[in-house]
Design a protein around this motif. Sequence first.
Motif, PDB file in Angstrom:
ATOM      1  N   PHE A  19     -15.033   4.747 -28.940  1.00  0.00           N
ATOM      2  CA  PHE A  19     -13.762   4.357 -27.424  1.00  0.00           C
ATOM      3  C   PHE A  19     -13.355   3.460 -28.094  1.00  0.00           C
ATOM      4  O   PHE A  19     -12.669   2.062 -27.476  1.00  0.00           O
ATOM      5  CB  PHE A  19     -14.674   3.795 -26.718  1.00  0.00           C
ATOM      6  N   GLU A  22      -9.521   2.845 -26.444  1.00  0.00           N
ATOM      7  CA  GLU A  22     -10.035   1.610 -24.899  1.00  0.00           C
ATOM      8  C   GLU A  22     -10.892   0.300 -25.238  1.00  0.00           C
ATOM      9  O   GLU A  22      -9.836  -0.420 -24.567  1.00  0.00           O
ATOM     10  CB  GLU A  22     -10.624   2.621 -24.590  1.00  0.00           C
ATOM     11  N   ASP A 159     -10.639   1.536 -14.702  1.00  0.00           N
ATOM     12  CA  ASP A 159     -11.123   3.008 -15.186  1.00  0.00           C
ATOM     13  C   ASP A 159     -11.587   3.390 -17.083  1.00  0.00           C
ATOM     14  O   ASP A 159     -11.581   4.142 -17.803  1.00  0.00           O
ATOM     15  CB  ASP A 159     -10.307   4.348 -14.880  1.00  0.00           C
ATOM     16  N   ASN A 160     -11.510   2.035 -17.725  1.00  0.00           N
ATOM     17  CA  ASN A 160     -11.557   2.301 -18.810  1.00  0.00           C
ATOM     18  C   ASN A 160     -12.932   2.784 -19.619  1.00  0.00           C
ATOM     19  O   ASN A 160     -14.095   1.476 -18.783  1.00  0.00           O
ATOM     20  CB  ASN A 160     -11.358   0.757 -19.613  1.00  0.00           C
ATOM     21  N   PRO A 161     -13.727   3.519 -20.100  1.00  0.00           N
ATOM     22  CA  PRO A 161     -15.133   4.033 -20.093  1.00  0.00           C
ATOM     23  C   PRO A 161     -15.695   2.427 -21.197  1.00  0.00           C
ATOM     24  O   PRO A 161     -16.822   2.112 -21.252  1.00  0.00           O
ATOM     25  CB  PRO A 161     -15.099   4.782 -21.610  1.00  0.00           C
TER      26      PRO A 161
END
Length: 167
Positions: A19, A22, A159-161
């Motif tokens: 990620f 992100e 909603d960012n992992p």
Amino acid sequence: MLKKITPHDEALKKLLQTFFKEFIELFFPELDRLLDHRQTRFHMQELLVDIVGHESRELDLLLETKYTELDAYVLIHFEPQSYRDADFHERMFIYFGRLFERHRKEHKLIIPIAIFTADDVKDEPDSVTMEIPGHEILRFQFLKVELRNQNWRQFIQSDNPVAAALL
């Protein structure tokens, strides 16, 4: 000092590999807008050798991505740090210098990022300076994230992992 490898250092490296976009989006949104994440590739483990001190170190994570402002590829060096080290900021400068020496022909910019994960880490130095009266000879500063200093309440609705993983 020998590098201590902890399980959460490895977990953080895997999180960054999975990620990267992100992570940058969450902690460095201004930088995120300048990167073309479609052009990102991770480098193999890079070994930096100190010929004078007969010491070698592997960088934790190095990737290449497109920097739209320069229309060029840049290197981003991530260095997770899970324990207090009074000389860490100097080590980041040494890593930067060695990366610059090795990659200056292909990359116009190297962006070093430290991620501090230790419970007792607060306000870690993020720069190395050298000066004489009236003249700054050198100012090196890296980007940093001190995870323990984050106000995680601001990320609860995200909603960012990466935010979810680090909460």
